[in-house]
Design a protein around this motif. Structure first.
Motif, mmCIF file in Angstrom:
data_model
loop_
_atom_site.group_PDB
_atom_site.id
_atom_site.type_symbol
_atom_site.label_atom_id
_atom_site.label_comp_id
_atom_site.label_asym_id
_atom_site.label_seq_id
_atom_site.Cartn_x
_atom_site.Cartn_y
_atom_site.Cartn_z
ATOM 1 N N CYS A 10 0.823 -1.214 0.000
ATOM 2 C CA CYS A 10 0.000 0.000 0.000
ATOM 3 C C CYS A 10 0.856 1.262 0.000
ATOM 4 N N ASP A 11 2.121 1.143 0.346
ATOM 5 C CA ASP A 11 3.032 2.284 0.340
ATOM 6 C C ASP A 11 3.716 2.480 -1.007
ATOM 7 N N GLY A 12 3.395 1.589 -1.979
ATOM 8 C CA GLY A 12 3.962 1.708 -3.314
ATOM 9 C C GLY A 12 5.349 1.106 -3.450
ATOM 10 N N VAL A 13 5.844 0.420 -2.434
ATOM 11 C CA VAL A 13 7.177 -0.163 -2.446
ATOM 12 C C VAL A 13 7.057 -1.684 -2.605
ATOM 13 N N CYS A 14 7.938 -2.233 -3.438
ATOM 14 C CA CYS A 14 7.981 -3.676 -3.656
ATOM 15 C C CYS A 14 8.841 -4.313 -2.568
ATOM 16 N N LYS B 73 -6.633 -3.108 9.970
ATOM 17 C CA LYS B 73 -8.097 -3.135 10.059
ATOM 18 C C LYS B 73 -8.713 -1.729 10.084
ATOM 19 N N CYS B 74 -7.901 -0.724 10.421
ATOM 20 C CA CYS B 74 -8.388 0.657 10.472
ATOM 21 C C CYS B 74 -8.165 1.399 9.164
ATOM 22 N N GLY B 75 -7.563 0.706 8.185
ATOM 23 C CA GLY B 75 -7.314 1.326 6.893
ATOM 24 C C GLY B 75 -6.035 2.136 6.842
ATOM 25 N N VAL B 76 -5.137 1.935 7.806
ATOM 26 C CA VAL B 76 -3.875 2.655 7.850
ATOM 27 C C VAL B 76 -2.801 1.790 7.199
ATOM 28 N N CYS B 77 -2.099 2.350 6.233
ATOM 29 C CA CYS B 77 -1.038 1.625 5.544
ATOM 30 C C CYS B 77 0.104 1.359 6.518
#
Length: 138
Positions: free
Chosen positions: A17-21, A30-34
Motif C-alpha cells: 500500500c506504500d507503493g514499495v515492492c 483493520k483501520c485502513g492505515v497503511c
C-alpha cells in the motif's frame, strides 16, 4: 516464468500500500492505515479500536475528559461526558425533569375575576366610536 515485482522468478515480493515492492508487502491494517497496527483512534477506527461501518458495532467516541464510550453512554452535559447520567427531557433540557415546557395554567385568582360586564363593554365601544367621530370632525 513468472517474476515478482523485484524480478525474482516465482518470488513473493509484492507492491504494498506504500507503493514499495518488498516481501512481505506493507498492507492496510483493520483501520485502513497503511502499515498500521490497528491502534485505537487511527484511520477509520474509533476510540475502542472498532473500524467504522463494522456490522453490529456502535461507534465509540472520546468525551471532553478523553474517556471512550458509546454514543448511547454519552451524556448531554456540556462539556460532553461519558456516563454523566444526564439526558434530554421531553422539553429538550439537559438533565431536566420536563417542567420547563409544561404550559402555565392561570392562577385561581385570575379565574375568579368576573368577566367584563356586557354593559361596560358596550359603553367602552360607544365612547371609543364617539371620540373617533369627534376627532374626525376636527
Amino acid at each position: 516464468g513468472t517474476c515478482d515485482c523485484e524480478g525474482v522468478p516465482y518470488g513473493r515480493s509484492l507492491i504494498g500500500c506504500d507503493g514499495v515492492c518488498r516481501d512481505p508487502p506493507v498492507v492496510l491494517d483493520k483501520c485502513g492505515v497503511c502499515g498500521g497496527t490497528g491502534e485505537k483512534n487511527t484511520g477509520l477506527c474509533d476510540c475502542s479500536g472498532i473500524p467504522a461501518g463494522t456490522p453490529g458495532a456502535s461507534p465509540s467516541l472520546l468525551d471532553s475528559a478523553m474517556q471512550c464510550c458509546y454514543l448511547s453512554d454519552m451524556g448531554c452535559s456540556s462539556p460532553a461526558r461519558c456516563w454523566s447520567g444526564k439526558t434530554l427531557d421531553q422539553c429538550g433540557t439537559c438533565g431536566g425533569d420536563g417542567g420547563t415546557c409544561i404550559s402555565v395554567r392561570p392562577s385561581p385568582a385570575a379565574r375568579a375575576r368576573p368577566p367584563l360586564h356586557l354593559a361596560a363593554l358596550l359603553a367602552s365601544l360607544l365612547a371609543a366610536l364617539l371620540l373617533r367621530s369627534f376627532e374626525d370632525r376636527r
